[in-house]
Design an enzyme around this catalytic site. Sequence first.
Site, PDB file in Angstrom:
ATOM      1  N   LYS A 126       0.864  -1.185   0.000  1.00 28.78           N
ATOM      2  CA  LYS A 126       0.000   0.000   0.000  1.00 28.78           C
ATOM      3  C   LYS A 126       0.894   1.226   0.000  1.00 28.78           C
ATOM      4  CE  LYS A 126      -4.430   1.045   0.193  1.00 28.78           C
ATOM      5  NZ  LYS A 126      -5.592   0.219  -0.214  1.00 28.78           N
ATOM      6  N   ASP A 166      -7.105   4.185  -4.519  1.00 29.71           N
ATOM      7  CA  ASP A 166      -7.766   4.002  -3.220  1.00 29.71           C
ATOM      8  C   ASP A 166      -8.399   5.372  -2.918  1.00 29.71           C
ATOM      9  OD1 ASP A 166      -7.917   1.932  -0.837  1.00 29.71           O
ATOM     10  OD2 ASP A 166      -7.521   3.836   0.144  1.00 29.71           O
TER      11      ASP A 166
END
Length: 453
Positions: A126, A166
């Site tokens: 991430k 995201d």
Amino acid sequence: MASFVDEIMAQVKAKNPMEKEFHQAVTEVAESVALVYDKFPEFRKAKVFERMVEPERVIMFRVSWVDDKGEIQINRGFRIQMNSAIGPYKGGLRFHPSVTLGVLKFLAFEQVFKNSLTTLPMGGAKGGSDFDPKGKSDGEVMRFCQNFMNELFRHIGHDTDVPAGDIGVGGREIGFLFGQYKKLANQFTGVLTGKGPAWGGALIRPEATGYGATYFAAEMLATRGEKLEGKTVLVSGSGNVAQYTVEKVNDLGGKVVTLSDSSGYVYDEAGIDAKKLKFIMELKNERRGRIKEYADAFPGVVYTPVDPNLGYNPLWNHKADVAFPSATQNEINEQDAANMVRNGVICVAEGANMPTTLEGVRVFLDAGILYAPGKAANAGGVAVSGLEMSQNSMRLPWTREEGDNRLRGIMKSIHKTCATTAEQFGTPGNYVNGANIGGFMKVGRAMLDQGVV
Ligand code: NDP
Ligand code: 2IT
């Protein structure tokens, strides 16, 4: 079990002080992995989980850029490469002022188990920045993305690490990031997913997370002879995941009555139909306005602004059957969960990552409702990212139908893995244990095979 969880959490907290979201995510998985360590001591001996909580690599860097007024701005960029045992690092980028190292570590950690569940060969990662795209011009967003990529590009690649979107990173940002990567690397590869359909993007990727969460809820409901048809549904958020959840719930005959953003939420008793959803998409994706405008545009809609002193979120306090939290982490606390159960919610499928606190999860599990954690329910997004990588490698795009069929098949398979694993480990119906252990076993076995690295 208690001693393993206590020991590992003491270590994780000492090594990662102040990172409360990371502690929360690790605690939840550790409680499930304790069941695996009891049954398969080889994992304990090889300290597989103890290795999993340590990122393989953390990259943290300065991003300087110049705003429209000519003023210099400084942000912080991150990429957490958590685990590559089963494939190249894969996971989204988040641009939001609340982004910290700890938030991205929790997200990267969750991603490892989620990606494992998808059946596709993807490790977990991430990244992102504390940059806030709200109120910025397209030019400012472009310059930020270019400067962010000026550093990130040397750490990623189509066989190394493949970022995606995201919160705060959608089609516009992926375009700017891809353009800069291509210029720096002088290569046109599938280094990012969520690309435009004309330049390598999978056709169903924008829809995938919301559609996938809805397919997962339908699978859970079917285990109790229930359907989404005729159900009243609560959705939070109004971004990518929320929008396509509404679209698919409508397709399957449900009625969505709520949506939200960080300022407040709307309650529309008549239901958010296709026409109203079109308004939301235009409002959020093009005009980039606030959800309150929805209440001004349609009669009978009630808008409630966020009240941080309330102690609970009134969005979760309406009569409903099914809920899809699709905004952000820890948006459902213990009281919200209790309100939902009391108001008749029988199924919760998490579109967001870790939207429920540990205390809230306990309420759902104790009530015996159908509760799917994000790493299972929202895995459709990264699964279709995996399909985008396949299509890029083959240089052969698939049709929308083919992508959607594969997405449906993958969500079915994740549901089956969760349900059968939960049963095997003595906790039937517990999708938390099912998802954590199901995700853990594949990565853990790969780590055993690959030695101490
Ligand atoms: P978007 O940026 O498209 O939308 C985010 C939505 O959540 C917006 O409505 C936003 O409101 C709201 N929101 C964001 N932060 C907060 C906050 N701190 N408090 C209250 N509301 C907030 O993001 P996505 O729809 O892509 O992501 C939503 C969730 O789904 C996240 O948890 C993400 O990690 C998860 N997810 C996303 C996937 C994807 O493919 N995009 C895949 C799997 C999970 P506002 O407009 O006011 O900021
Ligand atoms: O949380 C997630 O799974 C995502 N934001 C999507 C990641 C991806 O690589 O598509």
